[in-house]
Design an enzyme around this catalytic site. Structure first.
Site, PDB file in Angstrom:
ATOM      1  CB  SER A  50      -0.776   0.209   1.334  1.00 13.94           C
ATOM      2  OG  SER A  50      -1.712  -1.088   1.260  1.00 13.94           O
ATOM      3  CE  LYS A 169       1.586  -4.253   6.637  1.00 12.68           C
ATOM      4  NZ  LYS A 169       1.779  -3.099   5.656  1.00 12.68           N
ATOM      5  N   GLY A 194       1.554  -4.976  11.471  1.00 12.71           N
ATOM      6  CA  GLY A 194       1.202  -4.229  10.423  1.00 12.71           C
ATOM      7  C   GLY A 194       1.429  -2.797  10.475  1.00 12.71           C
TER       8      GLY A 194
END
Lengths: 299, 299, 299, 299
Positions: A50, A169, A194
């Site tokens: 991300s 994660k 995470g």
């Protein structure tokens, strides 16, 4: 399918993808950033996560980013490639390509567009199909703040039975869920925090490490929390953990990727712009960010 | 306002309010339950909390419940009374009455009906007004699963400056928020875990104890997690913590108050029915609950 | 139980409860406000609803407010009393008291504190129990923005079978749900729009009227939308409906009860302060509100 | 940029993409389905929307689907192509390609992965950049159930100033928002209902038509609601609208794309399987679906 276990212990930064002033990927800057991060005791890197604006890259860009990263990452450190797509079919394809490009593992986000249909059954089948086919171990990526899908512990545990599904994660920071996953999953399955905000408590309930945006800009402190934990120096770990909270919040929830990149620029790495529709920080935001980083001892 | 600090360390059960078959409060059963709980090393009790179906009681019932509890609780254990109402005015009144009835502290839920108007400013003023007036220390009660209000750390820290605001019970389980509250609040302000699911990690980041539904039915194990933590036996604490997760889930999220009462009945305490519109467990739910309790070593 | 149907057609304002400078209920101001509203063609009033800060009143204040309102409301207009409490038991009691005080119907909000347990079964039993016992017709009140409970159409339809459950006030504005309720409910069951923002489309799919905060400050315009609809002048109704949107938003979502009271003050009614923890408007907010009201033709 | 206005009045089905038993796109089936739909008075088609599983297709498949559709759609009917990607850059590219493939307009979903950063500013800049560059008119696509982004009216109105932004498809069904958009947007900007559940009330407040999943399986009834509205036969329109609710729910929220495809199979169109991780209907679900379709007069 892989024959032997992958070791996910330690700290991994999910690195941003650098862009030049025209918005093209700055491959050399990527290699140079990695060269600097390599000086720290990081266990490896997540590329195309991300924080890597992976959803903003073309397939061709993704593969070239992976190849660039592989060339810049020494053998002793893991290259974990974000290869999750919405469909099982496309995820299979991209995961195979990532493996060919030299990735050691694939981090695969839960599909989420049709979120009400992403039942435990749908998710478990998705991960099993990919794990059956993938030449590299698969890591489940649960990030409800982006996906609005929060995979249930029972589904994680079902997926974790697969020998080629190596871990998860979890970015949600639900410490009860992390502990329960550790309790129920088989031994080979490794839980990764995470976000740096809850690294220490996650380690205390059985996580083996973390994939932490903070580790991009504060690799030393991120690793220190891990090392203090390993050394049994819990009070110091808890104290450092608490002091990292505002710094971590600045490069995650508050300023996110634009903040991460701005901090890298301040530190002498290459940060650069984000791709639209993301917006770069305003001057006022940059000043606020800088103050937090000075206060937190990062700058 | 109080002159000296209250000590919130340790484990507190938020006790259910027993009703008889007609739905009236069973005051004697309340006293008898407390007599049994008193045999354990609990630091005190929360009476008229969410688990006490406080919102289902008339004002008159509330006061008689408090008087009954006070008579049954020895001096060395705290009686914490849930006195939060929607308006500041009514909360002030009930808190004064609770103090007169012998409560040692008041646990005050965030007002929430007009949730979008419950800004940090509104909440801080509410708690300050009550703390100014209250003869007993005030504990903030944050329980977003019921209130859909999640008080921000900055608001907690502002309220915590008041010498008569002694701490917070946080049920949300956001471990980052708990750690950040510990980091920023003044020394007198004490953080309490609001559920057994995250007691151990909360203690690791600086909480001093917990108000735990689980402590009603598993006081020994709940206290053991706390004691193992205090003794520095972290691996054992983490292990016991993990094993308590399914048991705790059964008496909170899954079966909630009806499940808590059914478990008390199974253990020989007085559980009894819930008040409508809450529904008692079906036979099938009772069987499922019993199996979890046997598996978890509670029965 | 009632023998004959109640007629809920038309427009009803859910009136605010006026307080004096000390925060006490200003009963005379309430009567005077009603005298002015009586000059308009309103079908009646909701007293002790969300806009009446009902949750901030003691039981004793509630009953005196009802008595005051009854004395000020002529026989031809309905007095609908908000009598919903969290428990079935307390709701039964307050509903009986409201009936004795002269209420024509009871508006009963869905219980909501234990929201995950407020299943369709729990809600239907709650409404059935109250309807069995109540001397006056019962109106279901669905207001998810405050309750975080959104009663399902199937549950509404089950409750609607009861001859003493006369209708529903739905504030959520889900027009599909309103239409589906009209489709499935028995003929005696009347659907009321819960906000002026969607009065006209609700009427078009079968609602019979509305309980509208806007009707407190713009009774003429609110009734005009209804009358234009009844006259089949749809284009004009739609146009007036659209023009009322910003005005309505100001006295609901944006400034809520404090905005409603400030507008009443501007109009020469008695508005007065809200009770804490609600906050009165700041000067800047008052100016913004005033500008909207001038723009919308209310002032 | 386009010189003249596009006319979005009427009913458009967002068509599914057919796959064969191996999961490949069944291009011929697509052409055959279109040939049958062409017999109805539909104003055109949305290709590569959410119902088209667009996020599950490769770029190459997307373009070939568009070319196939264009060849099968007569000149008098619009081909609206879903071309929204997460990044502005990729959306620009795909929109240009779609225009070359013959699309008449581009339906562009709000970017959403980094949802907290998708502020009004970010969204408006995104749509403006695309509209500046696109050879075909742009339609904003707001679908919070999938994106968890709900573009504000003020942002819609800002975007709507651009002459190449022709309208919005809104799936949320917030009728107040639809009405307010009609009120504030410039005359060239056309509002489309995004679901058959609220087509009629949307038309009543100023929408010009709808993009309706239901129109795939019930084109005749969908068009009838529109035609009854145009003829001023409101009571009949409202009645038909209400009767379509359960049928529409079956092919949207409840069974979604798998239900849509199963219904097409029942009707003699080509439905076929969905792509994983979506799951095809179970036999029991198929039976339930069939019963709803028979009851609703579709089968």
């Amino acid at each position: 399918m892989t024959d032997q276990a992958i070791d996910l212990r330690g700290v991994f930064p999910p690195i941003p993808t650098p862009f030049d002033g025209s918005g093209n990927v700055a491959y050399e800057a990527l290699a140079e950033n990695l060269a600097r991060w390599n000086e720290h005791g990081l266990s490896g890197y997540v590329v195309l996560g991300s924080n890597g604006e992976a959803g903003y890259l073309s397939e061709w860009e993704k593969l070239r980013v992976l190849e660039t990263a592989r060339a810049a990452i020494p053998a002793g450190k893991l290259l974990i490639a974000g290869t999750g797509c919405e469909s099982t079919r496309q995820t299979l394809l991209l995961t195979r390509q990532a493996a060919q490009a030299g990735a050691d593992a694939a981090l695969i986000v839960t599909p989420h567009y049709y979120n009400t249909k992403m039942t435990s059954d749908a998710l478990v089948r998705h991960y099993q199909a990919i794990a059956d086919d993938s030449p590299i171990p698969v890591i489940v990526y649960n990030v409800p703040k982006f996906t609005h899908v929060d995979i249930e512990v029972s589904a994680i545990v079902r997926a974790a039975q697969h020998p080629n599904i190596a871990g998860i994660k979890d970015t949600a920071g639900n410490i009860v869920k992390l502990a329960d996953t550790v309790r129920q999953a088989p031994a080979h399955f490794q839980v990764l925090a995470g976000s740096a905000g809850f690294l220490f408590p996650a380690l205390m309930v059985g996580a083996v490490g973390g994939i932490l945006a903070l580790a991009n800009v504060a690799p030393r402190q991120s690793i220190a929390v891990y090392d203090l934990f390993k050394a049994g120096r819990y009070a110091q770990a808890a104290d450092l953990q608490r002091r990292m909270i505002p710094v971590n919040a600045a490069v995650t929830a508050r300023f996110d990727i634009a903040g991460l990149k701005a901090t890298l620029d301040l530190l002498g790495y290459y940060g650069g712009p984000v791709r639209p529709p993301l917006l770069d920080l305003t001057d006022a935001e940059c000043q606020a960010l800088k103050a937090i980083m000075v206060e937190g001892g990062i700058l």
